[in-house]
Write an enzyme that holds these catalytic residues in place. Structure first.
Site: not given
Length: 438
Positions: A184, A213-217
């Site tokens: 992603e 909303g659910g993860s940070f990259q």
């Protein structure tokens, strides 16, 4: 004279046997090709030959990409023009979105069908009917499904897969899957650098911070060899894209997306409560506030904590505790050029520091100062979200925990050249690139 003639006969027979052996091997290979299971490349699936569109024969090629996120499902219909050497240029994008996300149907997977069917109609009205059968349709789910129990996520994927198989578009194998968090980040980096030109000129590549909303990259192209040598081995990835090799530092922090973090900071858990209380009390909400908030089909009653320590300081303490030892600092990133996407952008728009759809810049100190103002109540309005204090504190602490100073500047954009800055375009490019290189 007899010896040369005899030798000629042997040579002829030898050539004939060689030719027949070659033909047999080709036929055997063709049979096996249809029997092999889906093959996986560096970043994804390679379809069997009989399912691959032939790009050389057509000027235009479409690709349908569903982005099944934690807060909604979006469809991107990309129209590409195939250039020399199989390198596509993006001609047009059609975009639609629906809410809620697939994960909201975890207990009733069939109920997601209506929304997916609605989005498929958008694709049918966009792609010429003559190209439907050669247009790949893909769905990639992100953190919303990564956070679900495996069987519930699989039930949702199976429901969607059946719908896509019944559609007139090209699907099969791994057309529907959960997108790995690292992929992603890489795909979003590809999208960004395709638009800015960094994909073809490595020295001008820009980094990307993406707060979903659910993860940070976080993904960027390291220039210092020490970064590559000193980073955890799974944080460094190399891949080929359109005849160029790229090496990136990339990591996805599952559970540190804004909505997942908000739930945890409010005192909840990232799962449906089993007979437990759905009332959450947090120092990051105004003491007098009481209201409701829905996340993943659970409606929570949320209240502010009674007055004590000033709201901003109390919230910072709570967020720092939540993020303690969850992030890895990388020194080179502090000086790299970054774009901040998704909720990083949205919250700046909420503060009216940037107009919706505009491009701009923001400093870490802007988030810090805005958090102090909002948490103190100086800029509270009836239209303002009761969670804005929490969100701004979370963003400002997150960036500082990553090692960015308060004077660090980030570029902000939601779209560039009429193209949305998300992983979807990068994933479509990767799919086309895979097809053209196999």
């Amino acid at each position: 004279m007899k010896v040369p003639k005899l030798a000629g006969v042997f040579i002829f027979v030898g050539f004939l046997l060689t030719y027949l052996t070659f033909v047999k091997r080709q036929r055997d290979a063709a049979k096996l090709d249809g029997q092999r299971p889906p093959q996986h490349g560096v970043l994804g699936w390679t379809p069997p030959r009989h399912q691959r569109p032939t790009f050389a024969a057509a000027t235009n090629q479409y690709c349908i990409m569903f982005d099944a996120g934690s807060t909604g499902t979006r469809i991107h219909v990309f129209q590409f023009r195939m250039e020399d050497r199989g390198v596509p240029s993006l001609h047009q994008e059609t975009f639609r979105s629906i809410q809620p996300g697939l994960s909201a149907y975890a207990d009733h997977p069939r109920e997601c069908s209506a929304g997916i069917s609605e989005l498929l109609k958008v694709a049918q009205s966009t792609v010429p009917a003559s190209l439907w059968s050669s247009t790949p349709v893909l769905l990639r789910a992100t953190a919303g499904l990564r956070l679900l129990p495996e069987q519930k996520a699989q039930d949702l994927l199976d429901t969607v897969k059946l719908l896509l198989m019944k559609s007139p578009f090209l699907s099969g194998g791994d057309s529907v899957s959960i997108l790995d968090g690292v992929d992603e980040g890489i795909f979003a980096w590809i999208t960004l650098n395709f638009i800015t030109g960094g994909l073809h000129h490595a020295d001008s590549a820009v980094g990307m911070l993406d707060l979903g909303g659910g993860s940070f990259q976080i993904t960027f192209s390291p220039q210092d060899e020490k970064t590559i040598q000193m980073s955890p081995i799974d944080y460094i990835r190399s891949f080929r894209m359109f005849n160029n090799t790229h090496t990136v530092y990339t990591h996805s922090y599952l559970g540190l997306g804004l909505m997942s973090a908000r739930l945890a900071i409010l005192g909840g858990v990232d799962a449906s409560p089993l007979g437990g209380s759905t009332e959450l009390v947090s120092p990051c909400l105004a003491p007098e506030y009481s209201g409701s908030w829905e996340y993943a089909e659970v409606v929570y009653t949320v209240r502010g904590q009674k007055a004590g320590e000033p709201l901003y300081e109390a919230c910072v303490t709570r967020v720092e505790k939540f993020l303690y030892k969850k992030l890895l600092k990388v020194s080179e990133a502090a000086d790299a050029d970054f774009f901040s996407l998704s909720y990083f952008y949205d919250r700046v728009v909420d503060l009216a520091l940037l107009g919706e759809g505009d491009e701009g810049t923001v400093h870490v100190s802007d988030y810090v100062n805005a958090a102090k103002r909002v948490c103190s109540g100086l800029s509270v309005s009836p239209q303002q979200s009761p969670f804005l204090c929490l969100d701004l504190v979370y963003i400002s602490v997150l960036l500082q925990e990553l090692g960015f100073s308060t004077d660090k500047q980030f570029k902000l954009a939601k779209t560039m050249n009429h193209v949305g800055l998300s992983w979807s375009l990068g994933a479509a490019f990767h799919h086309l690139n895979t097809l053209n290189t196999h």
